[in-house]
Design an enzyme around this catalytic site. Structure first.
Site, PDB file in Angstrom:
ATOM      1  N   LYS A 168      -2.211   5.969  -4.168  1.00  0.00           N
ATOM      2  CA  LYS A 168      -3.499   6.582  -4.443  1.00  0.00           C
ATOM      3  C   LYS A 168      -3.583   8.421  -4.926  1.00  0.00           C
ATOM      4  O   LYS A 168      -2.082   8.193  -5.416  1.00  0.00           O
ATOM      5  CB  LYS A 168      -3.384   6.867  -2.631  1.00  0.00           C
ATOM      6  CG  LYS A 168      -3.979   5.918  -1.631  1.00  0.00           C
ATOM      7  CD  LYS A 168      -4.023   5.771  -0.281  1.00  0.00           C
ATOM      8  CE  LYS A 168      -3.298   4.843   0.457  1.00  0.00           C
ATOM      9  NZ  LYS A 168      -2.181   4.760   0.644  1.00  0.00           N
TER      10      LYS A 168
ATOM     11  N   ASP B  68       0.847  -0.810  -0.151  1.00  0.00           N
ATOM     12  CA  ASP B  68      -0.095  -0.193   0.041  1.00  0.00           C
ATOM     13  C   ASP B  68       0.615   1.114  -0.208  1.00  0.00           C
ATOM     14  O   ASP B  68       1.957   2.050   0.945  1.00  0.00           O
ATOM     15  CB  ASP B  68      -0.939  -0.321   1.128  1.00  0.00           C
ATOM     16  CG  ASP B  68      -1.711   1.434   1.319  1.00  0.00           C
ATOM     17  OD1 ASP B  68      -2.872   1.051   0.602  1.00  0.00           O
ATOM     18  OD2 ASP B  68      -1.684   2.910   1.597  1.00  0.00           O
TER      19      ASP B  68
HETATM   20  P1  NDP Z   1       0.624   1.702  11.478  1.00  0.00           P
HETATM   21  O1  NDP Z   1      -0.279   1.425  12.762  1.00  0.00           O
HETATM   22  O2  NDP Z   1       0.723   0.661  11.002  1.00  0.00           O
HETATM   23  O3  NDP Z   1       2.199   1.031  12.100  1.00  0.00           O
HETATM   24  C1  NDP Z   1       2.990   1.620  12.411  1.00  0.00           C
HETATM   25  C2  NDP Z   1       4.280   2.122  13.996  1.00  0.00           C
HETATM   26  O4  NDP Z   1       3.952   0.727  14.427  1.00  0.00           O
HETATM   27  C3  NDP Z   1       5.567   1.637  13.782  1.00  0.00           C
HETATM   28  O5  NDP Z   1       6.400   2.903  14.190  1.00  0.00           O
HETATM   29  C4  NDP Z   1       6.185   1.014  13.503  1.00  0.00           C
HETATM   30  O6  NDP Z   1       8.046   0.700  13.236  1.00  0.00           O
HETATM   31  C5  NDP Z   1       6.138   0.609  14.578  1.00  0.00           C
HETATM   32  N1  NDP Z   1       5.444  -1.349  14.389  1.00  0.00           N
HETATM   33  C6  NDP Z   1       4.801  -1.827  13.425  1.00  0.00           C
HETATM   34  N2  NDP Z   1       4.683  -3.199  13.507  1.00  0.00           N
HETATM   35  C7  NDP Z   1       5.717  -3.219  15.042  1.00  0.00           C
HETATM   36  C8  NDP Z   1       6.019  -4.681  15.165  1.00  0.00           C
HETATM   37  N3  NDP Z   1       5.640  -5.936  15.338  1.00  0.00           N
HETATM   38  N4  NDP Z   1       6.204  -4.645  16.880  1.00  0.00           N
HETATM   39  C9  NDP Z   1       6.701  -3.471  17.296  1.00  0.00           C
HETATM   40  N5  NDP Z   1       5.937  -2.190  16.319  1.00  0.00           N
HETATM   41  C10 NDP Z   1       6.321  -2.269  15.548  1.00  0.00           C
HETATM   42  O7  NDP Z   1       1.024   2.916  11.189  1.00  0.00           O
HETATM   43  P2  NDP Z   1       0.715   3.772   9.437  1.00  0.00           P
HETATM   44  O8  NDP Z   1       0.550   4.653   9.834  1.00  0.00           O
HETATM   45  O9  NDP Z   1       2.537   3.645   9.304  1.00  0.00           O
HETATM   46  O10 NDP Z   1      -0.058   3.011   9.379  1.00  0.00           O
HETATM   47  C11 NDP Z   1      -0.289   1.867   8.198  1.00  0.00           C
HETATM   48  C12 NDP Z   1      -0.241   2.116   6.398  1.00  0.00           C
HETATM   49  O11 NDP Z   1      -1.976   2.741   6.216  1.00  0.00           O
HETATM   50  C13 NDP Z   1       0.609   3.101   6.305  1.00  0.00           C
HETATM   51  O12 NDP Z   1       2.124   2.581   6.048  1.00  0.00           O
HETATM   52  C14 NDP Z   1      -0.197   3.963   4.651  1.00  0.00           C
HETATM   53  O13 NDP Z   1       0.094   2.799   3.758  1.00  0.00           O
HETATM   54  C15 NDP Z   1      -1.354   3.719   5.187  1.00  0.00           C
HETATM   55  N6  NDP Z   1      -1.916   4.746   5.648  1.00  0.00           N
HETATM   56  C16 NDP Z   1      -2.876   5.608   4.884  1.00  0.00           C
HETATM   57  C17 NDP Z   1      -3.598   6.565   5.246  1.00  0.00           C
HETATM   58  C18 NDP Z   1      -4.679   7.667   3.970  1.00  0.00           C
HETATM   59  O14 NDP Z   1      -5.313   8.785   4.465  1.00  0.00           O
HETATM   60  N7  NDP Z   1      -5.379   6.141   3.581  1.00  0.00           N
HETATM   61  C19 NDP Z   1      -3.500   7.765   6.661  1.00  0.00           C
HETATM   62  C20 NDP Z   1      -2.064   6.523   7.105  1.00  0.00           C
HETATM   63  C21 NDP Z   1      -1.586   5.725   7.128  1.00  0.00           C
HETATM   64  P3  NDP Z   1       8.784   0.439  12.851  1.00  0.00           P
HETATM   65  O15 NDP Z   1       8.590   1.008  11.091  1.00  0.00           O
HETATM   66  O16 NDP Z   1      10.373   1.283  13.032  1.00  0.00           O
HETATM   67  O17 NDP Z   1       8.974  -1.328  12.187  1.00  0.00           O
END
Ligand code: NDP
Length: 273
Positions: free
Chosen positions: A76, A46
């Site tokens: 998007k 995504d």
């Molecule tokens: P998430 O809810 O997926 O959380 C991501 C965070 O959690 C990062 O800081 C990551 O750290 C941490 N993390 C992930 N897996 C683990 C784990 N197993 N253990 C501990 N920490 C973990 O946040 P997002 O806001 O990124 O949402 C996911 C996706 O949704 C986005 O990347 C995007 O593709 C989409 N999105 C879409 C939007 C829209 O308007 N349509 C708006 C926001 C997001 P690290 O990377 O350091 O591991």
């Protein structure tokens, strides 16, 4: 529960229920993350124009060496590109940056008032041309979808919305279920902010899993498509290792009850970007 990894959209397209999100990931990191994810059996990625990493994602896809037809790539339409002509142009530019002939899913990123219906008309044409295998919206409330449907020929196949245990969006999910519009969760892990929650950790302990895995499983068992983001290979692997356990009805209920209607992002009725 024998959890199917695939959700069939209303047009018959098969979409993986679990994928990788790459918001706030720069190009070169996105390339690595995509490759690690594909190696760990993810098939759904995504991205979005505004993430400015479509090129990095495209490079990761090429270097992963998996058949294009086995992948499911979402991008998007950004807000400033909305409108009929500009949507066509923005879509072509996205394909070029991704280095792809088609995407599997193209979404309107936010409901820009006065523009999203014209953008949708272009998206319907893109869908009919076969260059997007499915089209949908993101951050649409019920009233935005109702407004869109006044002029739409094709109903959105997906609504990608902010959704996590502290924002469970039950009324909107009920409406989407009635309409046959699939629900996809963004910030499914609450951007990592709820991973220290004691109840989630305790539920995880019952199953030998982490809080992140418990949350991902909660989404899957709630029929929600889920796209957790990580840029660490071990976490990317961990987040996909959720098909060998099942939350009980009581555990599901406990997580449902964490809802406090807490938004981490903007309210789609009030955004200024
Ligand atoms: P998430 O809810 O997926 O959380 C991501 C965070 O959690 C990062 O800081 C990551 O750290 C941490 N993390 C992930 N897996 C683990 C784990 N197993 N253990 C501990 N920490 C973990 O946040 P997002 O806001 O990124 O949402 C996911 C996706 O949704 C986005 O990347 C995007 O593709 C989409 N999105 C879409 C939007 C829209 O308007 N349509 C708006 C926001 C997001 P690290 O990377 O350091 O591991």
């Amino acid at each position: 529960m024998n959890m199917d990894k695939i959700k069939t959209l209303t047009n018959g397209l098969e979409m993986p229920r679990l994928g990788l999100g790459v918001w706030r990931v720069e190009n070169s990191v996105a390339t690595d993350a995509v490759k690690w994810a594909i190696k760990a059996d993810y098939r759904l990625i995504d991205t979005a124009t505004i993430y400015k990493n479509e090129a990095g994602v495209g490079k990761g896809i090429k270097e992963a060496g998996v058949d294009r037809k086995d992948l499911f790539i979402t991008t998007k339409l950004w807000n400033s590109d909305q409108g009929y002509e500009s949507t066509h142009k923005a879509f072509n530019d996205s394909l070029e940056r991704l280095g792809l002939e088609y995407v599997d899913l193209y979404l309107i990123h936010w409901p820009v008032e006065g523009k999203f219906s014209a953008s949708w008309r272009a998206m319907e044409e893109i869908y009919e041309s076969g260059r997007a295998k499915a089209i949908g919206v993101s951050n649409f409330h019920q009233h935005h979808i109702e407004e869109l449907m006044k002029t739409a020929k094709i109903k959105p196949m997906i609504n990608q919305i902010e959704l996590h245990p502290t924002l469970t969006q039950v009324p909107l999910r009920d409406y989407l279920a009635e309409e046959g519009i699939a629900v996809e969760a963004w910030s499914p892990l609450g951007q990592g902010k709820i991973l220290e929650n004691e109840m989630l950790m305790a539920i995880g302990k019952n199953h030998g899993k982490s809080a992140a895995q418990v949350i991902i499983r909660w989404h899957l068992q709630s029929d929600i498509i889920v796209i957790p983001k990580s840029v660490h290979e071990d976490r990317i692997q961990q987040n996909f290792d959720v098909f060998d356990f099942e939350l009980t009805d009581n555990e599901m209920k406990q997580i449902d009850e964490m809802n406090i209607n807490e938004r981490l992002g903007a309210d789609p009725d009030n955004f200024d970007f």
